[in-house]
Enzyme design. Structure first.
Site, PDB file in Angstrom:
ATOM      1  N   ARG A  25      19.847  59.320  64.259  1.00 40.44           N
ATOM      2  CA  ARG A  25      19.013  58.292  63.933  1.00 40.44           C
ATOM      3  C   ARG A  25      17.851  58.923  63.058  1.00 40.44           C
ATOM      4  NH1 ARG A  25      15.289  57.227  67.101  1.00 40.44           N
ATOM      5  NH2 ARG A  25      16.540  57.563  69.007  1.00 40.44           N
TER       6      ARG A  25
ATOM      7  N   TYR B 107      13.146  36.151  47.135  1.00 43.90           N
ATOM      8  CA  TYR B 107      14.459  36.278  48.016  1.00 43.90           C
ATOM      9  C   TYR B 107      14.158  35.442  49.243  1.00 43.90           C
ATOM     10  CZ  TYR B 107      18.668  37.615  50.892  1.00 43.90           C
ATOM     11  OH  TYR B 107      19.542  37.688  51.818  1.00 43.90           O
TER      12      TYR B 107
ATOM     13  N   ASP C 128      10.434  44.373  44.757  1.00 48.53           N
ATOM     14  CA  ASP C 128      11.805  44.485  44.998  1.00 48.53           C
ATOM     15  C   ASP C 128      12.698  44.337  43.478  1.00 48.53           C
ATOM     16  OD1 ASP C 128      14.425  43.356  45.640  1.00 48.53           O
ATOM     17  OD2 ASP C 128      13.756  42.165  47.289  1.00 48.53           O
TER      18      ASP C 128
ATOM     19  N   LYS D 144      23.939  44.848  46.633  1.00 47.15           N
ATOM     20  CA  LYS D 144      24.055  43.932  45.319  1.00 47.15           C
ATOM     21  C   LYS D 144      24.535  44.814  44.280  1.00 47.15           C
ATOM     22  CE  LYS D 144      22.401  40.777  47.965  1.00 47.15           C
ATOM     23  NZ  LYS D 144      21.239  40.323  48.110  1.00 47.15           N
TER      24      LYS D 144
HETATM   25  C1  LIG Z   1      20.132  40.292  49.060  1.00 47.24           C
HETATM   26  C2  LIG Z   1      18.577  40.376  48.659  1.00 47.24           C
HETATM   27  C3  LIG Z   1      17.747  41.018  49.745  1.00 47.24           C
HETATM   28  C4  LIG Z   1      18.438  41.265  51.433  1.00 47.24           C
HETATM   29  O1  LIG Z   1      19.231  42.247  51.154  1.00 47.24           O
HETATM   30  P1  LIG Z   1      20.314  42.480  52.412  1.00 47.24           P
HETATM   31  O2  LIG Z   1      21.223  43.710  51.948  1.00 47.24           O
HETATM   32  O3  LIG Z   1      21.207  41.261  52.270  1.00 47.24           O
HETATM   33  O4  LIG Z   1      19.692  42.543  53.604  1.00 47.24           O
HETATM   34  C5  LIG Z   1      16.443  41.412  49.396  1.00 47.24           C
HETATM   35  N1  LIG Z   1      15.891  40.820  48.257  1.00 47.24           N
HETATM   36  C6  LIG Z   1      16.886  40.505  47.248  1.00 47.24           C
HETATM   37  C7  LIG Z   1      16.204  40.323  46.017  1.00 47.24           C
HETATM   38  C8  LIG Z   1      18.014  40.082  47.620  1.00 47.24           C
HETATM   39  O5  LIG Z   1      18.781  39.466  46.354  1.00 47.24           O
END
Ligand SMILES: *Cc1c(COP(=O)(O)O)cnc(C)c1O
Length: 367
Positions: free
Chosen positions: A47, A100, A169, A194
């Site tokens: 961990r 998001y 982000d 993504k």
């Molecule tokens: C998808 C997404 C997240 C969250 O990511 P996960 O991998 O689904 O937990 C956070 N910020 C943005 C802009 C996203 O598109």
């Protein structure tokens, strides 16, 4: 040596040449490691640390332009690591009101812990007006799903003058699209589920920072809450990075071609890479590639569903950034301020002519 993005992506985080060793070592599956005597060293318990994470984190750090990186089991694990580890009772946090939706859902959690949350839209750098007395300013640019853009350097200047930290982000752009740390941000955060990994086969996230104290705090948070990436996911992600520049180049070229083909045929068309987009002027100042998401609005929910159902090459799915194009009617989830016919379209790496032809034939079905 300064190298191009393709060269950088291929070599990122790969260990130096050693006879009989693989180019990229396979995933290390270990709950614990041999550890006699003192309880210290790079690898003690699964961990805390893992050699497969180490290589991935070095790789992403290079892509971020030099940074310490802490990888997480998902994008939300990374987002919440920054927000929940940095904010205390009475602290003020500034969030975008169009970011998001699960990040916005953290508002309730932050308030339940005694923080004060202020919100403003991404467009027009509106958050810069709310930074007085803030501890942390959260930006998401381009925003998901509205694709608005704010001037990162400008908001950072205002936030730092007020003594606040800034986290961006950077999911949509990836570090080869935009480098928030170079623009002054304290944290660059992303869902690597993504475009960074791009194959739609794993969940992962990361936090990057150039401040060793902040990096330690984020690493301690990961160890405490246990939001650790699996070694297999970390290895798959690292393997995927080699094609990042290739994928992004094709995706942005396809996205621009699609936006051009849709111009005049749909309403509310957004793509920050398009010279006609309201975000373009700010986007070109801070982005090197404009991402793979195009959004637009069809006349009704029914028209949007018929459009989606008529696409032959495009998967109907949420998420974005994958090698295969995908699209969805975003309003089906609730929670975003979008019209019922709003489409979020994630452009893949198909041949441009095929993709554009598929979208145009599906549009004809609804007119
Ligand atoms: C998808 C997404 C997240 C969250 O990511 P996960 O991998 O689904 O937990 C956070 N910020 C943005 C802009 C996203 O598109």
């Amino acid at each position: 040596m300064e190298v191009g993005d393709g060269t950088l992506a291929v070599g990122a985080g790969r260990p130096g040449a050693e006879n009989f060793a693989p180019a990229l070592p396979g995933p290390v599956f270990a709950g614990h490691y041999h550890l006699a005597g003192e309880a210290s060293g790079p690898y003690t318990y699964g961990r805390d640390s893992n050699p497969t994470w180490t290589l991935l984190e070095q790789a992403i750090g290079e892509l971020e332009g030099g940074a310490e990186v802490v990888s997480f089991s998902s994008g939300m694990a990374a987002v919440s690591a920054v927000l929940l580890s940095q904010v205390r009772v009475g602290d003020v946090v500034v969030l975008p009101d169009d970011c998001y939706l699960t990040t916005r859902a953290l508002r309730e959690r932050l308030e339940s812990y005694g923080a004060v949350v202020r919100m403003a839209p991404t467009a027009g750098d509106a958050q810069a007006a709310l930074v007085d007395g803030a501890r942390l300013v959260w930006l998401e640019t381009p925003s998901n799903p509205g694709l608005d853009v704010c001037d990162i350097a400008r908001v950072v200047a205002a936030a730092h003058a007020a003594g606040a930290l800034v986290a961006v982000d950077n999911t949509l752009a990836t570090p080869l699209g935009q480098r928030p740390l170079d623009l002054g941000a304290d944290f660059s955060v992303a869902s690597d589920t993504k475009a960074l990994t791009g194959h739609g086969d794993l969940l992962l996230g990361h936090v990057a920072t150039r401040d060793p104290g902040l990096a330690d705090a984020i690493r301690l948070w990961r160890k405490t809450v246990g939001a650790v990436p699996g070694p297999m996911e970390a290895w798959l992600a690292h393997r995927s990075l080699a094609t990042l520049q290739l994928r992004l180049e094709r995706q942005s070229a396809n996205a621009l071609a699609l936006a051009e083909a849709l111009w005049g045929r749909v309403s509310g068309l957004r793509y920050p890479g398009s010279p006609d987009d309201p975000s373009h002027e700010v986007a070109v100042r801070q982005m090197r590639r404009f991402g793979c998401v195009v959004s637009f609005t069809l006349p009704s929910e029914d028209a949007a569903e018929r459009f989606l159902g008529s696409l032959r090459l495009v998967m109907q799915a949420t998420s974005f950034g994958g090698v295969q194009s995908s699209a969805e009617r975003r309003g089906r989830w609730g929670g975003d301020a979008v019209e019922p016919g709003f489409i979020r379209f994630s452009v893949g790496i198909e041949d441009t002519e095929d993709l554009v032809a598929d979208v145009l034939q599906a549009l004809e079905k609804i007119t």
